[in-house]
Enzyme design. Structure first.
Site, PDB file in Angstrom:
ATOM      1  N   LYS A   1     -12.636  71.677 -54.319  1.00 49.35           N
ATOM      2  CA  LYS A   1     -12.420  70.984 -53.201  1.00 49.35           C
ATOM      3  C   LYS A   1     -10.890  71.721 -52.761  1.00 49.35           C
ATOM      4  O   LYS A   1     -10.628  71.734 -51.421  1.00 49.35           O
ATOM      5  CB  LYS A   1     -11.883  69.610 -53.194  1.00 49.35           C
TER       6      LYS A   1
ATOM      7  N   ASP B   1     -14.440  62.076 -47.463  1.00 48.39           N
ATOM      8  CA  ASP B   1     -14.421  61.247 -48.301  1.00 48.39           C
ATOM      9  C   ASP B   1     -13.513  59.770 -48.126  1.00 48.39           C
ATOM     10  O   ASP B   1     -14.084  58.656 -48.209  1.00 48.39           O
ATOM     11  CB  ASP B   1     -13.561  61.711 -49.640  1.00 48.39           C
TER      12      ASP B   1
END
Ligand code: NDP
Length: 278
Positions: free
Chosen positions: A65, A101
């Site tokens: 990420k 997220d």
């Protein structure tokens, strides 16, 4: 047919292909969605190959990420604040990085669990990537108070500084995880302790009167954190809904249509439960 992937290492366990396939069926979108295990030192090369193949977008999971964030030509505000990217969109003009997220977490809490965050006292446990991603979407709801508590206080303080830039209205604080005190309406476990079957040491008094205890981790059986919350009489929820909702947000970015998530979440829950029964 438009192609999408989830890139990680390892990635074979990922539920994203099943979730996106269900979204595609539901919305009548013609697409493929596969897993891609990139070599640990080969994330950028894998992305270049995907783009050469004409792939339209990618979800990014552990451990890439941060690399995805560095690689993107352009970042959304929430990805820039998170310093991490879980959704890449490819076009001839370049690579756009986003982080869905945190929005996934907030949607699961507000829309699915029916908990109002506005005006509430929130305790956020942990200050890693997931906590960082959650910060802006949580603050956007206008909580009365947000306490960020972490084992390493310095990391919580970094998050606090970030939060202060974005939230003039909420009372913000960074604390050490040990010896926490106070009363909270919503306690979110964003530590990775649950992945090892453990939980931070927390006083039961923290949970008194809380509306919800949320563990970002999901599993076939409740985590130690969620079991503790239940023993304290507090409703407990794991992160499976967050997973489905972050996927829905990515699907919206890529396809311009927001899928309905309730049936897909139920399907994923049933599949998870089957792993216990098996
Ligand atoms: P990181 O490795 O980035 O951060 C880990 C955090 O947990 C740090 O704050 C660390 O504290 C803390 N920590 C680790 N072990 C312990 C422990 N034993 N006691 C107390 N604190 C501990 O992880 P992520 O932020 O990426 O992930 C955190 C959780 O969120 C995981 O359970 C992950 O599965 C879940 N997640 C769920 C998603 C979903 O869609 N449902 C999406 C992304 C993550 P320190 O800084 O002191 O080391």
């Amino acid at each position: 047919m438009d192609q999408y992937v989830v890139i990680g290492h390892p990635v074979s366990h990922s539920k994203s292909p099943a979730i996106h396939a269900a979204f595609a069926r539901q919305t009548g979108q013609d697409l493929t969605y596969q897993t891609l295990q990139a070599p640990l030192d080969g994330f950028a090369a894998s992305v270049a190959q995907l783009r050469a193949r004409g792939v339209k977008g990618a979800n990014v999971t552990v451990p890439f990420k941060l690399e995805a964030c560095a690689l993107a030509d352009q970042l959304t505000a929430r990805a820039a604040a998170a310093g991490a990217v879980n959704t890449l969109s490819f076009s001839p003009a370049g690579v756009v990085g986003d982080n869905t997220d945190g929005v996934g977490l907030v949607t699961d809490i507000v829309a699915n669990a029916g908990i109002v965050i506005t005006g509430k006292r929130i305790l956020l446990l942990g200050a890693g990537g997931a906590a960082r991603g959650a910060l802006l979407p949580l603050l956007a709801q206008g909580p009365a108070q947000l306490v960020i508590a972490n084992r390493r206080l310095a990391t919580a303080q970094e998050l606090l500084q970030l939060a202060q830039q974005f939230s003039p209205g909420s009372a913000l604080e960074a604390r050490q995880l040990d010896n926490l005190e106070g009363r909270f309406d919503l306690i979110i476990n964003a530590t990775s302790a649950s992945l090892n079957g453990s939980m931070p040491t927390l006083a039961a008094s923290l949970f008194a009167g809380a509306e919800l205890a949320y563990d970002m981790m999901y599993a076939a059986v409740p985590s130690a954190f969620l079991c503790f919350a239940s023993q304290c009489g507090v409703p407990a929820r794991d992160g499976l809904g967050m997973l489905v909702e972050q996927a829905a947000e990515a699907f919206l970015l890529w396809r311009g249509v927001r899928p309905q998530t309730a049936a897909v979440l139920a399907q994923m829950r049933a599949e998870l439960n089957r792993t216990v029964a098996a």
